[in-house]
Design an enzyme around this catalytic site. Structure first.
Site, short mmCIF file in Angstrom:
data_model
loop_
_atom_site.label_atom_id
_atom_site.label_comp_id
_atom_site.label_asym_id
_atom_site.label_seq_id
_atom_site.Cartn_x
_atom_site.Cartn_y
_atom_site.Cartn_z
N LYS A 162 0.85 -1.20 0.00
CA LYS A 162 0.00 0.00 0.00
C LYS A 162 0.89 1.24 0.00
CE LYS A 162 -4.31 1.19 2.34
NZ LYS A 162 -4.98 1.14 3.64
C1 E4P Z 1 -8.40 2.02 3.66
O1 E4P Z 1 -7.57 1.31 3.17
C2 E4P Z 1 -8.23 2.76 4.90
O2 E4P Z 1 -7.53 1.92 5.79
C3 E4P Z 1 -9.53 3.11 5.60
O3 E4P Z 1 -10.65 2.71 4.86
C4 E4P Z 1 -9.57 4.49 6.13
O4 E4P Z 1 -10.79 4.69 6.79
P1 E4P Z 1 -11.06 5.87 7.82
O5 E4P Z 1 -11.32 7.13 7.05
O6 E4P Z 1 -12.27 5.43 8.57
O7 E4P Z 1 -9.83 5.98 8.69
#
Ligand code: E4P
Length: 218
Positions: free
Chosen positions: A83
Site C-alpha cells: 500500500k
Molecule cells: C483504507 O484502506 C483505509 O484503511 C480506511 O478505509 C480508512 O478509513 P477511515 O477514514 O475510517 O480511517
C-alpha cells in the site's frame, strides 16, 4: 463485489473470515498503532488467515524508502499487497512493484485525477476514501461514480476501484450499484449489513410456531 475487512485486529478478522465473507484485508498505520502490535507479525498472521490480498502500508514517504520497505513487506507472504500513498513518489514506487508483478494498493485517493494516475502507474487497486470526503461536506460516492465511469472508457486500465473509509451500509449498497470492484469495510459496518428488525421478528415467530408443532427434523 469483493469484501475486504479494514482492520488489524486478528480476533475480528478470524471471526469474519469464518463466515466465508472475506476476500481480503486492508490495514493502515493508524490501525496498526491501534492494535498495539508489531507490524510485520500482524501482517504475517493476517496473511495466514485470509488468502486474498492483504494491504500493508509503507511508512516511508520517499521513493527509495518505499521501495526498501515494500520489498521487506512483500517477503512476508505471497498475498501481501503493498500500500502506497498517492504522491509522485508513491506512484513511482507503485510502477516499480507492479512491473515486478507485486500487488499494489494506491491509497489516500480523493480525486478522479489521482485515480487516473494510479491506473497509469499500474496499481492493482486504488483506494478512494469516501467517508473522509463526506466528512468535509463533499460527496464521496460521486467520486466512486466518476472513477468507475472514467475507468470504463479505458479497457487497458486494469486497476480495481477499492472503496475505502466506509462509514455505513448505504455506502456499500450505493458503491455496489455504481459497480465498484471492492469495498473495504470496518467489522462494525459489515455486521450492520445483515441486520433488519423484520428478519429478527420473523425468525422469532418461526421459532415459536415451530416449537408449537412438537416436531423435530431428523
Ligand atoms: C483504507 O484502506 C483505509 O484503511 C480506511 O478505509 C480508512 O478509513 P477511515 O477514514 O475510517 O480511517
Amino acid at each position: 463485489m469483493k469484501f475486504f475487512i479494514d482492520s488489524a485486529e486478528i480476533a475480528e478478522i478470524k471471526e469474519l473470515s469464518g463466515y466465508g465473507l472475506l476476500d481480503g484485508v486492508t490495514t493502515n498505520p493508524s490501525l496498526i498503532a491501534k492494535s498495539g502490535r508489531k507490524f510485520k507479525e500482524v501482517i504475517a498472521e493476517i496473511c495466514a488467515i485470509v488468502k486474498g490480498p492483504v494491504s500493508a502500508e509503507v511508512a516511508a514517504t520517499d521513493y527509495e524508502g518505499m521501495v526498501r520497505e515494500g520489498e521487506i513487506l512483500s517477503k512476508i507472504a505471497k498475498n501481501v499487497c503493498i500500500k502506497l500513498p498517492l504522491t509522485m513518489d508513491g506512484l513511482k514506487a507503485c510502477k516499480y512493484f507492479s512491473d515486478k508483478g507485486i500487488q499494489t494498493n494506491v491509497t489516500l485517493c480523493f480525486s478522479a485525477a489521482q485515480a487516473i494516475l494510479a491506473a497509469k502507474a499500474g496499481a492493482t487497486f486504488v483506494s478512494p476514501f469516501i467517508g473522509r470526503l463526506d466528512d468535509i461536506g463533499q460527496d464521496g460516492l460521486s467520486l466512486i461514480e466518476e472513477i468507475c465511469d472514467i475507468y470504463s472508457n479505458y479497457p487497458e486500465f486494469k486497476t480495481e476501484v477499492l472503496v475505502a473509509s466506509i462509514r455505513n451500509p448505504v455506502h456499500i449498497t450505493q458503491a455496489a450499484r455504481i459497480g465498484a470492484d471492492v469495498a473495504t469495510i470496518p467489522a462494525k459496518v459489515l455486521k450492520q449489513l445483515v441486520s433488519h428488525p423484520l428478519t429478527d421478528k420473523g425468525l422469532e415467530t418461526f421459532v415459536k410456531d415451530w416449537a408449537s408443532t412438537g416436531q423435530k427434523i431428523d
